[in-house]
Each structure stands twice: as C-alpha cells, then as structure tokens.
Design a protein around this motif. Structure first.
Motif, PDB file in Angstrom:
ATOM      1  N   PRO A 202       9.655   1.631  -8.700  1.00  0.00           N
ATOM      2  CA  PRO A 202      10.502   0.457  -8.973  1.00  0.00           C
ATOM      3  C   PRO A 202      11.749   0.428  -8.091  1.00  0.00           C
ATOM      4  O   PRO A 202      12.347   1.470  -7.783  1.00  0.00           O
ATOM      5  N   ARG A 203      12.145  -0.785  -7.711  1.00  0.00           N
ATOM      6  CA  ARG A 203      13.359  -1.008  -6.915  1.00  0.00           C
ATOM      7  C   ARG A 203      14.119  -2.201  -7.482  1.00  0.00           C
ATOM      8  O   ARG A 203      14.319  -3.197  -6.814  1.00  0.00           O
ATOM      9  N   GLY A 204      14.511  -2.087  -8.749  1.00  0.00           N
ATOM     10  CA  GLY A 204      15.155  -3.194  -9.427  1.00  0.00           C
ATOM     11  C   GLY A 204      14.132  -4.031 -10.169  1.00  0.00           C
ATOM     12  O   GLY A 204      12.919  -3.824 -10.039  1.00  0.00           O
ATOM     13  N   PRO A 205      14.578  -5.005 -10.961  1.00  0.00           N
ATOM     14  CA  PRO A 205      13.633  -5.800 -11.751  1.00  0.00           C
ATOM     15  C   PRO A 205      12.721  -6.688 -10.920  1.00  0.00           C
ATOM     16  O   PRO A 205      11.674  -7.110 -11.405  1.00  0.00           O
ATOM     17  N   GLY A 206      13.097  -6.954  -9.657  1.00  0.00           N
ATOM     18  CA  GLY A 206      12.327  -7.904  -8.872  1.00  0.00           C
ATOM     19  C   GLY A 206      11.621  -7.340  -7.654  1.00  0.00           C
ATOM     20  O   GLY A 206      11.206  -8.112  -6.784  1.00  0.00           O
ATOM     21  N   ALA A 207      11.443  -6.026  -7.569  1.00  0.00           N
ATOM     22  CA  ALA A 207      10.761  -5.442  -6.408  1.00  0.00           C
ATOM     23  C   ALA A 207      10.292  -4.034  -6.742  1.00  0.00           C
ATOM     24  O   ALA A 207      10.839  -3.361  -7.625  1.00  0.00           O
ATOM     25  N   PHE A 208       9.275  -3.585  -6.019  1.00  0.00           N
ATOM     26  CA  PHE A 208       8.847  -2.185  -6.107  1.00  0.00           C
ATOM     27  C   PHE A 208       8.215  -1.773  -4.781  1.00  0.00           C
ATOM     28  O   PHE A 208       7.675  -2.601  -4.045  1.00  0.00           O
ATOM     29  N   ASP A 209       8.337  -0.490  -4.488  1.00  0.00           N
ATOM     30  CA  ASP A 209       7.622   0.083  -3.354  1.00  0.00           C
ATOM     31  C   ASP A 209       6.258   0.543  -3.847  1.00  0.00           C
ATOM     32  O   ASP A 209       6.115   1.037  -4.978  1.00  0.00           O
ATOM     33  N   PHE A 210       5.259   0.405  -2.987  1.00  0.00           N
ATOM     34  CA  PHE A 210       3.885   0.723  -3.340  1.00  0.00           C
ATOM     35  C   PHE A 210       3.358   1.646  -2.246  1.00  0.00           C
ATOM     36  O   PHE A 210       3.269   1.242  -1.076  1.00  0.00           O
ATOM     37  N   VAL A 211       3.047   2.872  -2.613  1.00  0.00           N
ATOM     38  CA  VAL A 211       2.651   3.888  -1.634  1.00  0.00           C
ATOM     39  C   VAL A 211       1.204   4.286  -1.896  1.00  0.00           C
ATOM     40  O   VAL A 211       0.854   4.768  -2.983  1.00  0.00           O
ATOM     41  N   TRP A 212       0.380   4.096  -0.884  1.00  0.00           N
ATOM     42  CA  TRP A 212      -1.050   4.406  -0.954  1.00  0.00           C
ATOM     43  C   TRP A 212      -1.301   5.737  -0.257  1.00  0.00           C
ATOM     44  O   TRP A 212      -0.876   5.932   0.888  1.00  0.00           O
ATOM     45  N   THR A 213      -2.011   6.629  -0.918  1.00  0.00           N
ATOM     46  CA  THR A 213      -2.458   7.878  -0.304  1.00  0.00           C
ATOM     47  C   THR A 213      -3.982   7.884  -0.320  1.00  0.00           C
ATOM     48  O   THR A 213      -4.607   7.961  -1.388  1.00  0.00           O
ATOM     49  N   HIS A 214      -4.572   7.762   0.849  1.00  0.00           N
ATOM     50  CA  HIS A 214      -6.031   7.751   0.976  1.00  0.00           C
ATOM     51  C   HIS A 214      -6.518   9.194   1.129  1.00  0.00           C
ATOM     52  O   HIS A 214      -5.941   9.975   1.887  1.00  0.00           O
ATOM     53  N   PHE A 215      -7.579   9.530   0.408  1.00  0.00           N
ATOM     54  CA  PHE A 215      -8.044  10.920   0.438  1.00  0.00           C
ATOM     55  C   PHE A 215      -9.563  10.988   0.399  1.00  0.00           C
ATOM     56  O   PHE A 215     -10.260  10.013   0.086  1.00  0.00           O
ATOM     57  N   GLY A 216     -10.057  12.157   0.736  1.00  0.00           N
ATOM     58  CA  GLY A 216     -11.470  12.479   0.614  1.00  0.00           C
ATOM     59  C   GLY A 216     -11.588  13.906   0.112  1.00  0.00           C
ATOM     60  O   GLY A 216     -10.625  14.472  -0.426  1.00  0.00           O
ATOM     61  N   PHE A 217     -12.755  14.504   0.327  1.00  0.00           N
ATOM     62  CA  PHE A 217     -13.000  15.863  -0.139  1.00  0.00           C
ATOM     63  C   PHE A 217     -13.275  16.779   1.050  1.00  0.00           C
ATOM     64  O   PHE A 217     -13.838  16.357   2.069  1.00  0.00           O
ATOM     65  N   GLU A 218     -12.900  18.031   0.911  1.00  0.00           N
ATOM     66  CA  GLU A 218     -13.042  18.985   2.005  1.00  0.00           C
ATOM     67  C   GLU A 218     -14.493  19.139   2.450  1.00  0.00           C
ATOM     68  O   GLU A 218     -14.774  19.371   3.624  1.00  0.00           O
ATOM     69  N   ASP A 219     -15.432  18.984   1.509  1.00  0.00           N
ATOM     70  CA  ASP A 219     -16.836  19.158   1.882  1.00  0.00           C
ATOM     71  C   ASP A 219     -17.501  17.860   2.338  1.00  0.00           C
ATOM     72  O   ASP A 219     -18.723  17.805   2.515  1.00  0.00           O
ATOM     73  N   ASP A 220     -16.704  16.792   2.547  1.00  0.00           N
ATOM     74  CA  ASP A 220     -17.271  15.564   3.106  1.00  0.00           C
ATOM     75  C   ASP A 220     -17.804  15.812   4.515  1.00  0.00           C
ATOM     76  O   ASP A 220     -17.183  16.545   5.302  1.00  0.00           O
ATOM     77  N   SER A 221     -18.910  15.183   4.849  1.00  0.00           N
ATOM     78  CA  SER A 221     -19.384  15.204   6.227  1.00  0.00           C
ATOM     79  C   SER A 221     -18.472  14.337   7.097  1.00  0.00           C
ATOM     80  O   SER A 221     -17.686  13.528   6.582  1.00  0.00           O
ATOM     81  N   GLU A 222     -18.575  14.476   8.405  1.00  0.00           N
ATOM     82  CA  GLU A 222     -17.799  13.617   9.304  1.00  0.00           C
ATOM     83  C   GLU A 222     -18.151  12.155   9.084  1.00  0.00           C
ATOM     84  O   GLU A 222     -17.273  11.278   9.143  1.00  0.00           O
ATOM     85  N   GLU A 223     -19.418  11.897   8.806  1.00  0.00           N
ATOM     86  CA  GLU A 223     -19.852  10.520   8.580  1.00  0.00           C
ATOM     87  C   GLU A 223     -19.213   9.948   7.312  1.00  0.00           C
ATOM     88  O   GLU A 223     -18.799   8.786   7.285  1.00  0.00           O
ATOM     89  N   MET A 224     -19.113  10.757   6.258  1.00  0.00           N
ATOM     90  CA  MET A 224     -18.504  10.278   5.025  1.00  0.00           C
ATOM     91  C   MET A 224     -17.003  10.044   5.201  1.00  0.00           C
ATOM     92  O   MET A 224     -16.452   9.060   4.693  1.00  0.00           O
ATOM     93  N   THR A 225     -16.338  10.930   5.936  1.00  0.00           N
ATOM     94  CA  THR A 225     -14.908  10.723   6.193  1.00  0.00           C
ATOM     95  C   THR A 225     -14.683   9.419   6.949  1.00  0.00           C
ATOM     96  O   THR A 225     -13.789   8.627   6.619  1.00  0.00           O
ATOM     97  N   GLU A 226     -15.513   9.171   7.963  1.00  0.00           N
ATOM     98  CA  GLU A 226     -15.403   7.923   8.719  1.00  0.00           C
ATOM     99  C   GLU A 226     -15.666   6.720   7.809  1.00  0.00           C
ATOM    100  O   GLU A 226     -14.977   5.697   7.881  1.00  0.00           O
ATOM    101  N   ARG A 227     -16.637   6.860   6.928  1.00  0.00           N
ATOM    102  CA  ARG A 227     -16.975   5.772   6.002  1.00  0.00           C
ATOM    103  C   ARG A 227     -15.791   5.471   5.072  1.00  0.00           C
ATOM    104  O   ARG A 227     -15.453   4.310   4.831  1.00  0.00           O
ATOM    105  N   ARG A 228     -15.160   6.521   4.554  1.00  0.00           N
ATOM    106  CA  ARG A 228     -14.007   6.311   3.669  1.00  0.00           C
ATOM    107  C   ARG A 228     -12.881   5.598   4.416  1.00  0.00           C
ATOM    108  O   ARG A 228     -12.213   4.710   3.860  1.00  0.00           O
TER     109      ARG A 228
END
Length: 420
Positions: free
Chosen positions: A324-350
């Motif tokens: 929150p940044r006051g009653p009329g605004a907020f910051d929105f932070v996205w963290t994209h993740f995968g799994f360590e055992d993902d294949s290269e193809e799956m990481t690219e797909r994500r």
C-alpha cells in the motif's frame, strides 16, 4: 468505542446489513486507511516478505515491505531467515538503500551504528566518550545496553520456501492463519521443491490496495474483460470453476480447468473482448504442458489476505506482493519463479507464458487499468456504494464464475476486524 471508530462508522454508511453493498469511502478515506495499516498489516496477520531462493547464502538480504514499513529479509549466520525493520534504533534513519545484496552486517550511515544479521546492535562510535586531555568526555550513559537497542524484529515463518513476517509476535501460527483448505492449495505449489527465481516486474497502480485482492477473488470478470482469456480458453464461462475460502473468509482460492474447446456462441455472444479472427504470431504462448503436481486444475489463484497473491496460470508461476502507498495507490511486485529440477524447455515455457502477466502483460495490463478507473469513480462519488451481488448476497464457497461471493466474504472479515 473511540471517536475515530465512531467517525469511520458514520462515514461508511452501509446501506444494508451484509457486504454486498460496499461504500465508496472504504477505498478513499485516509483515516480508514491508517486504521487498516495498524489492524491488518501490523497486528495479528502474516504478511509476505519474499522467497528463500532470493537469499540463498549467509548474508544475502532483500529489502521488502510490510504495509508501508520498510523491512529487511536476510539469511543469518545460523542459516535461518531473520527479518527486521529498516529503521535505525538511534535516530530513525532508513539505513539500507539497496534493493538486495550480501552483507556481513548492517551499518547506518548517519552515526555509524552497526547491527548483525539478526538485527542486534553490535557497536557504535564514542559509546564510552571521547578522550581529551587524558579524560573521557561525553558518551552514552553507564546503563546504556546494546541489547536494549536492536532493530525492531519481526516474527518469521517459512513454509515451502516462502517467507512471511509479522510485527505481532503473538500472531497465530502461519498454518492456523491460512486454515486447512487454503493451506492445501498453498502446499500444492510450494511442496518443498527448491525454487528458482526467473525475474521481477514492478508497477504502481493508482487504486486502493483492496481492489487487487478483489480482482483476484473475482471470477466474474476474466471471461469478459480479458481478450486473451476469452479467445484461448484460459478462463471463460465454460471453464470448470471452484471458489474456496478459509473459515474466516479472508483468504481464498479460485480454481479452474482450462477449456480447450473452440468457444461456443453461449460463452462469446455479447462478449466484446472476444475476437474471432485473433491469431498468435508466437504459438509458444499456448505451448502448455501439464505437470504432475497440478492434479487436475490448470489455474489456481490464491489470495492470502492482506498482502499476497500466488498465481499458477498453466505453466506460469509467480507471487504478487501488494504494498500500500496511501488510500489511492499501491505498488505491485511480481516475482516469477520455477523449480530447480525444471528442464531448460520448461524454464523457457514459464518465461514465455509470463508475458501474460506484469505491468504490460497481455492479461494483467487490463486489470491495472480498470482498477484505476474504479478509483477515479470512487473519488467523484463519495456517498455511493458498489453492488456486489453476483451469485446472491450471502457468503460461502461456490462452483461458478457467475459469483462475487469471495469478495463479500473478504469484506465480512474486514468489517469485523475494522469495526465498521
């Protein structure tokens, strides 16, 4: 009842019992917002801090936020996660300016007070005074104790590689906070598999922070607002849908199964966002590969009140942090993740599928825009209320996209805690 709460109740003017009519003042009133910070972010709630994968090594830290308070999440020398407020115990300076890094300890640039990785004060200049003419002058009082002047520490909970914190050290356990229904969907994604960070998006949205919680508790809009979802079946009226919530109705899960069939007239007639001739230039956007842990659903959207959304939309995974940044605004932070055992193809797909989301995402850009439109309307018409009656006026779980029950449930909890 104190005067502030009495004044808020007068401003809110709920038209009827229940939460199917939400006063516009809930999104605009500055005093109400200050009360929300105290009651929902700083007391009795767990708030999202980050992912353990962001701080894998001793001394790794990341600056984050709880409500409007700056917080540091750090891997301490014992290998556990510590969290403390980014405010020097001396004169209140925010001493950490980097978003992330590695440090042996923390140092306030103003008067050089030094803290360890658990937020304990370890030293400060001139504590015993300055020697002049063979005598000590000044310095701290004799009863000054380092142990009494550490940083404000948060209680920390970690589960499945996700880190939560609370300024309230008497808060219930994280597991009890989520409850068994929502916890099961949380564990479905965060099952102990090691996480890998794929990237970040950040944006500031000019709307009240609750509107994003509402947006992800709302299955009614995706098949109408989002051209992508309607055309390619990721979320539309013919999807199998379940709406789940915890016993207190503050947290929720929208569960869906993608419709792979060609959209029928029943789900597209009158839907302006449906574009029959829309084609993709990069078909990798629809290169969807089912994963064993899905166990049926192709999408789960978890809203953990007050600060976190966990998104699984086919192969794309992310946390979304509401700041929150006051009653009329907020910051929105996205963290994209995968799994360590993902294949290269799956990481690219994500990563490719992540283009649907974020500030300029094929889908999420729509949400940021309509939230701004809503806030504009609230500001111009203070005495009106929203109409949240799709699916009825009651609260409870449901199995249809034609329902706003999760929003009504959230506000039932919100009213109880806020006392309005």
């Amino acid at each position: 009842m104190n005067d502030a709460i009495h004044d808020l109740q007068a401003k809110m003017s709920w038209a009827e019992p229940g939460t199917h009519r939400i006063p516009f003042a809930a999104y605009t009133d500055p005093e109400l917002y200050r009360q929300e910070l105290q009651k929902l972010f700083y007391r009795a709630h767990w708030c999202y801090l980050g992912l353990e994968a962001e701080i894998p090594n001793i001394g790794d830290y990341r600056r984050t936020v709880v409500g409007e308070r700056s917080v540091i999440m750090v891997r301490n020398r014992g290998g556990a996660v510590s969290a403390f407020e980014n405010v020097c115990a001396h004169r209140g300076a925010q001493f950490c300016r980097e978003r992330s890094g590695n440090a042996a300890g923390f140092h306030c640039p103003y008067h050089h007070w030094n803290y360890d990785l658990e937020g304990n004060l370890r030293g400060l200049p001139y504590r015993k005074g300055i020697r002049q003419d063979d005598a000590l002058h000044g310095g701290m009082p004799e009863d000054f104790a380092l142990a009494d002047h550490g940083l404000t520490k948060l209680k920390v909970a970690t589960r499945g590689g996700v880190v939560f914190g609370s300024f309230d050290h008497g808060v219930e356990s994280f597991e009890d906070f989520l409850g068994p229904t929502v916890l099961a969907y949380f564990d479905r994604i965060f099952d102990g598999s090691k996480l890998v960070i794929l990237g970040y998006n950040r944006q500031r949205i000019p709307g009240n922070w609750k509107l994003m919680q509402e947006n992800i508790k709302d299955p009614y809009h995706p098949g109408l607002l989002h051209t992508w979802f309607v055309n390619f079946g990721l979320w539309r009226a013919d999807n199998k849908t379940s709406l789940k919530m915890d016993a207190q109705q503050r947290h929720a899960v929208m569960v869906g199964v993608r419709s792979a069939a060609k959209p029928t007239a029943e789900v597209t007639t009158g839907v302006a966002s449906y574009k029959e001739k829309m084609q993709l230039h990069d078909m990798r956007q629809l290169d969807i590969v089912p994963e064993p842990w899905w166990k049926g659903p192709t999408v789960t959207m978890l809203t953990l009140f007050p600060s976190l959304i966990v998104q699984q939309q086919v192969n794309s995974l992310s946390t979304r942090h509401i700041q929150p940044r006051g009653p009329g605004a907020f910051d929105f932070v996205w963290t994209h993740f995968g799994f360590e055992d993902d294949s290269e193809e799956m990481t690219e797909r994500r990563l490719v599928q992540a283009n649907l989301f974020g500030p300029a995402g094929y889908v999420s850009a729509d949400d940021g825009e309509v939230i701004e439109f809503s806030q504009m309307g609230f500001a111009d018409s203070q005495r009106r209320s929203t109409c949240v009656e799709m699916g009825g006026r009651q609260t409870g779980e449901a199995d249809t996209v034609a329902s706003e029950t999760l929003i009504r449930g959230m506000y039932a909890y919100w009213r109880k805690v806020m006392g309005v």
